[in-house]
Design an enzyme around this catalytic site. Structure first.
Site, PDB file in Angstrom:
ATOM      1  CG  HIS A  34       9.460  -2.547   8.652  1.00  0.00           C
ATOM      2  ND1 HIS A  34      10.524  -3.349   8.306  1.00  0.00           N
ATOM      3  CD2 HIS A  34       8.804  -2.263   7.492  1.00  0.00           C
ATOM      4  CE1 HIS A  34      10.496  -3.572   7.007  1.00  0.00           C
ATOM      5  NE2 HIS A  34       9.490  -2.912   6.472  1.00  0.00           N
ATOM      6  CG  HIS A  37      12.992  -0.005   6.588  1.00  0.00           C
ATOM      7  ND1 HIS A  37      11.651  -0.038   6.868  1.00  0.00           N
ATOM      8  CD2 HIS A  37      13.086   0.085   5.246  1.00  0.00           C
ATOM      9  CE1 HIS A  37      10.962   0.031   5.748  1.00  0.00           C
ATOM     10  NE2 HIS A  37      11.797   0.102   4.741  1.00  0.00           N
ATOM     11  CD  GLN A  61       8.787   2.818  -5.693  1.00  0.00           C
ATOM     12  OE1 GLN A  61       9.774   3.557  -5.686  1.00  0.00           O
ATOM     13  NE2 GLN A  61       8.784   1.668  -5.036  1.00  0.00           N
ATOM     14  N   GLY A 148      16.792  -4.509   0.678  1.00  0.00           N
ATOM     15  CA  GLY A 148      16.286  -5.664   1.426  1.00  0.00           C
ATOM     16  C   GLY A 148      15.905  -6.812   0.493  1.00  0.00           C
ATOM     17  CD  GLN A 154      13.170  -2.129  -4.708  1.00  0.00           C
ATOM     18  OE1 GLN A 154      12.199  -1.474  -5.060  1.00  0.00           O
ATOM     19  NE2 GLN A 154      13.590  -2.138  -3.457  1.00  0.00           N
ATOM     20  CB  SER A 186       5.768  -5.399   4.290  1.00  0.00           C
ATOM     21  OG  SER A 186       5.150  -4.451   3.454  1.00  0.00           O
TER      22      SER A 186
END
Ligand code: PAF
Length: 282
Positions: A34, A37, A61, A148, A154, A186
């Site tokens: 999206h 990114h 994950q 991001g 993260q 997202s």
């Protein structure tokens, strides 16, 4: 632009592109690309000579199989978006190819960084992130890697991984991108209907409420309590956590004001888990 599926193809392409004397920028993703990114890929394209975007929905994950199964897979569209945004190569291996067999992740303990907030609510999540990012860094060998800001925890975990295992690599952070009504972009938003999208906007609204209350003189605890109370009234948003943290350590932030103080939130809307964050001081 080339599409590469195996480590062998990747290494052959790196060799042909003169990888060893050039600077490689790397944007790891799970696809369903999206605007968030795209802005990261564009930022990366200005920084080095070669730009690799990886696309892999990493099974290790996900703490829930249903979440993994529901993750959108849109490879053809993603490849076109990555090319348009400036990628030289899309590396889209299967999980088995990258992991060299059945995907598995060893436990990682970076203290609160991996155990608190996302770590506590998604057991094993950061084990999987560290496993896949470590393998991707080994394969792509980038000079710069871009992550991001939406996944704030993260970012801190990956910086720690890079410090420990890839010290020559620089981790760079791209700003969080929102839609016109403040919703953090997202890949998961694609699973929400119109009502869900409306409800999801309450995450960023809550962050703004906390920021305003704090700016107007409330203590951190008071500002957070206000945000929690507002959300309690909504039956379409199931709050997991709302807190202020030090973004470098992911310990709760209650002390002397600093630029690393962030408001973090996680909630479920229509069974879709969403996260968001913003600086405590605006
Ligand atoms: O942020 C993501 O999309 C993923 O967690 C990442 C970093 C690509 C690892 O699978």
């Amino acid at each position: 632009m080339v599409l590469l599926h195996s480590l062998e193809e990747l290494h052959k392409w790196q060799h042909q592109s003169g990888w060893s004397v050039r600077k490689t920028c790397f944007v790891p993703t799970m696809g369903a690309l999206h605007e968030g990114h795209v802005s990261l890929i564009r930022q990366a394209s200005k920084r080095g000579d070669l730009l690799v975007v990886s696309i892999l929905v990493n099974p290790t994950q996900f703490d829930k199989k249903s979440d993994y199964d529901a993750y959108p897979v849109t490879l053809e569209q993603d490849v076109a978006i990555a090319e348009e945004a400036g990628a030289d190569a899309v590396f889209a291996p299967s999980a088995e190819e990258l992991y060299g067999g059945i995907p598995a992740a060893s436990p990682v303990d970076y203290g609160p960084l991996t155990q608190a907030y996302e770590g506590a609510h998604r057991p094993g999540h950061f084990d999987g992130v560290v496993a896949v990012v470590d393998l991707l860094f080994d394969a792509v060998k980038p000079t710069f890697a871009f992550f991001g800001e939406k996944d704030l925890q993260q970012v801190a975990v990956v910086k720690r991984l890079a410090e420990e295992r890839h010290p020559k690599l620089e981790v760079l952070v791209g700003s969080l991108v929102r839609d016109g009504q403040g919703l953090a972009l997202s890949s998961r938003n694609a699973r929400l209907d119109e009502q869900g999208l409306f409800a999801a906007r309450h995450l960023s609204q809550t962050i703004r409420q906390v920021q305003s209350a704090f700016a107007e003189g409330a203590s951190v605890s008071e500002a957070l309590e206000l945000g929690r109370l507002q959300l309690l009234e909504r039956h379409d948003v199931v709050l997991e956590y709302l807190d202020a943290v030090d973004a470098r350590t992911f310990r709760p932030f209650r002390g002397q004001m600093s630029d690393s103080a962030y408001v973090v939130i996680a909630a479920q809307v229509q069974d879709v888990r969403l996260i968001d964050n913003g600086p405590l001081r605006t």
